[in-house]
Design an enzyme around this catalytic site. Structure first.
Site, short mmCIF file in Angstrom:
data_model
loop_
_atom_site.label_atom_id
_atom_site.label_comp_id
_atom_site.label_asym_id
_atom_site.label_seq_id
_atom_site.Cartn_x
_atom_site.Cartn_y
_atom_site.Cartn_z
N GLY A 16 7.53 4.78 19.53
CA GLY A 16 8.16 5.57 20.42
C GLY A 16 7.09 6.73 20.87
O GLY A 16 7.45 7.34 21.92
N GLU A 35 -1.22 12.89 15.31
CA GLU A 35 -1.23 11.95 14.53
C GLU A 35 -1.71 12.22 13.32
O GLU A 35 -2.98 12.47 13.11
CB GLU A 35 -1.69 10.77 15.16
CG GLU A 35 -1.99 9.53 14.11
CD GLU A 35 -0.78 9.11 13.65
OE1 GLU A 35 -0.74 8.85 12.34
OE2 GLU A 35 0.16 8.74 14.49
N GLY A 86 2.35 1.98 13.32
CA GLY A 86 2.47 0.70 12.80
C GLY A 86 1.83 -0.34 13.89
O GLY A 86 1.73 -1.47 13.12
N ALA A 91 2.53 -7.43 12.66
CA ALA A 91 2.44 -8.58 12.89
C ALA A 91 2.63 -9.13 14.39
O ALA A 91 2.62 -10.20 14.69
CB ALA A 91 3.26 -9.42 12.09
N VAL A 233 7.87 23.06 12.42
CA VAL A 233 8.17 23.02 13.88
C VAL A 233 9.41 24.32 13.94
O VAL A 233 10.53 24.06 13.32
CB VAL A 233 8.71 22.00 14.24
CG1 VAL A 233 9.15 22.01 15.97
CG2 VAL A 233 7.51 20.95 14.32
N HIS A 473 10.55 -2.93 7.82
CA HIS A 473 11.62 -2.75 9.02
C HIS A 473 12.47 -1.63 8.39
O HIS A 473 13.44 -1.84 8.49
CB HIS A 473 12.25 -3.81 9.49
CG HIS A 473 11.21 -4.86 9.90
ND1 HIS A 473 11.53 -6.43 10.01
CD2 HIS A 473 9.87 -4.90 10.39
CE1 HIS A 473 10.33 -6.77 10.21
NE2 HIS A 473 9.67 -5.93 10.72
N GLY A 506 11.84 4.50 15.22
CA GLY A 506 12.77 3.47 14.66
C GLY A 506 13.87 4.49 14.00
O GLY A 506 14.90 3.62 13.41
#
Length: 538
Positions: A16, A35, A86, A91, A233, A473, A506
């Protein structure tokens, strides 16, 4: 008019965050990406996952790698921390989920998904270089053999992956000028099929985000600040809704004691720190008073693709199961249950300690006794093979790991609580009904497949001992909804009750996908950025 350091500050550089940085910089905005993880290159990636300090993520313990394992009461979650998120350790399996997922969950009816998403998926596939696996290995052949033996051979397929394979006829490892972006991207080397994708590709073949979206964003002026953790924030100028923008406070990620804080301001903030990271940060901001009006729906309906991780081991085999790409093939054993063949590179056997002998029985404490009895029986019948099957030594070369995913809906909730073992600070905790830790159909397939191919079935130890499944996930927790009572963000990824605040990762997902979520997160991020006008037109 308030002057800001940046038009947009993006918290996190995963799928994202990287998509957002690329598209916003294209639109003319001044963008910064913050990051908390390290920047990895082909030169500093670990050669195996036994190099724990550079593989696992636990900064307080001095572990500065890119893979975090977090054990909750209901689930163990694996997720990445790095420049590129990620994508460094995933994978690179990039599949489109079945259409029915858009008609489930709280996002159903928020858009004409069937009409809107194909175009965004096409863009995401082009940017991530999605193609069919062209380096099948022994584990893929073994999965096909298993599928045929259990009557589902027709469902076998080679995965769609974000890997550069080069031209037919050229040797693996051949270097090419940028093959994707008309020369704007980095040079690439074709895949060797070494199986090292999830320990970080050291050969330049894996299409990680720092090779595409993030690379192009930086080329267009985006600032990426690694090893920087966002701690606050808050709205500027007493404008509680954020209409004047935000100040963002940060600390060095790996500082232990003297954590000097830095401050930047931005007109807009995009939270893209992964499902777990964004939930954790928003809970801190909501309960700490910085963003108190975030929806009370925060943390609800966290999904895991209803996963289970199983496998089959072949002690002493002459076939090297580690060769190929990390996930090279898959099958469907029924309309709800999808299995992919997973591998780690030769010598990367650290996570083999999470596996034990395949065990049936009902979830709960009685399953421990079934496991002990099963182990005893195996060692009695086949002492040498049974002992080798549970040793980490040569595990990656001898094992086919099964990633099992289901589209059946199920979820848990995250809350912000003080754990009994550390009452001095709050942390994320899981609540609600347990998600499945035992998928009978998958266990039955594994048992039959092992018998048909001469292997020994495997379960994960967390399922047996703690009744806890394992997943890479984690999805949801800040899902889309029509109102603040039904979600944290609206259909354009805007945080309810605030202006200039977005969630794009996600955590926005509102249904179990039944496939690896990275491509869907990328496509939804493309959609979210399509609603933001060019700076010149804003």
């Amino acid at each position: 008019m308030t002057q800001h350091d940046y038009d947009y500050v993006i918290v996190g550089s995963g799928f994202g965050g990287s998509v957002s940085a690329c598209r916003l910089s294209e639109k003319g905005y001044k963008v910064a990406v913050l990051e908390q993880g390290r920047r990895w290159t082909q030169d500093n990636l670990p050669r195996s996952n036994w190099r724990i300090r550079d593989y696992l993520w636990r900064p307080f313990l001095g572990l500065r790698g890119f893979l975090s394992l977090r054990l909750f009461r209901h689930v163990m979650i694996l997720h990445g921390n790095a420049v590129g998120g990620g994508s460094i350790t995933y994978a690179q399996t990039l599949l489109v989920p079945p259409q029915k997922v858009w008609h489930n969950g709280n996002w159903a009816g928020l858009d004409d998904w069937d009409a809107q998403m194909p175009g965004h998926y096409a863009t995401a596939q082009r940017m991530l270089g999605v193609t069919e696996n062209r380096r099948p290995g022994p584990a893929d052949a073994r999965l096909k053999q298993m599928a045929d033996a259990t009557g589902v051979g027709d469902s076998f397929y080679y995965t769609r992956v974000g890997v550069f394979f080069g031209k037919d006829g050229d040797a693996p490892g051949t270097e090419y000028p940028d093959p994707y972006f008309d020369g704007e991207g980095p040079t690439r080397k074709s895949c060797l099929g070494c199986g090292g994708c999830m320990v970080g590709c050291r050969h330049g073949a894996k299409n990680t985000l720092d090779q595409n979206y993030l690379y192009l964003a930086e080329k267009r002026g985006t600032t990426v600040q690694a090893e920087t953790r966002v701690v606050d924030v808050r709205p500027l100028n007493d404008k509680a809704d954020g209409s004047d923008g935000y100040e963002i406070l940060t600390e060095p990620t790996f500082a232990r004691f003297f954590r000097k804080r830095s401050r930047v301001t931005a007109r807009n903030v995009v939270f893209a720190a992964s499902s777990l990271g964004t939930q954790e940060l928003l809970f801190k901001l909501k309960t700490g008073g910085s963003l108190p009006n975030i929806s009370d729906d925060l943390g609800r309906r966290v999904r895991t693709n209803a996963e289970s991780i199983l496998g089959v081991r072949y002690p002493g085999t002459g076939d090297d199961m580690s060769k190929g790409v990390a996930i090279g093939s898959g099958i469907y054993i029924d309309e709800h249950t999808h299995i992919e063949a997973v591998r780690y590179p030769e010598g990367s056997n650290l996570l083999a300690g999470l596996f034990t002998i395949l065990t049936g029985g009902r979830p709960g404490f009685t399953r421990v006794f079934v496991w002990l009895w099963t182990m005893f029986g195996l060692l009695l019948r086949h002492p040498l093979r049974g002992f080798k099957a549970i040793l980490p030594y040569r595990a990656s070369s001898e094992s086919v790991i099964f990633l099992v995913m289901q589209t059946l809906d199920g979820h848990l909730d995250m809350r912000w609580t003080r754990p009994w073992y550390w009452p001095f600070a709050k942390t994320l905790s899981t609540h609600g009904k347990r998600i499945p830790t035992f998928i009978p159909e998958a266990n039955a397939f594994t048992e039959k497949a092992a018998k048909a191919t001469g292997g020994i079935g495997l379960s994960t130890i967390t399922e047996i001992l703690f009744n806890v499944p394992m997943t890479a996930h984690c999805m949801g927790g800040c899902a889309m909804g029509a109102t603040p009572e039904q979600g944290v963000i609206d259909a354009q990824n805007r945080v309810f009750n605030y202006r200039n605040l977005y969630v794009v990762d996600g955590s926005m997902l509102a249904a179990n996908l039944g496939v690896n979520p990275s491509l869907t997160i990328t496509a939804l991020a493309e959609r979210a950025m399509s609603f933001i006008p060019d700076k010149a037109a804003a």
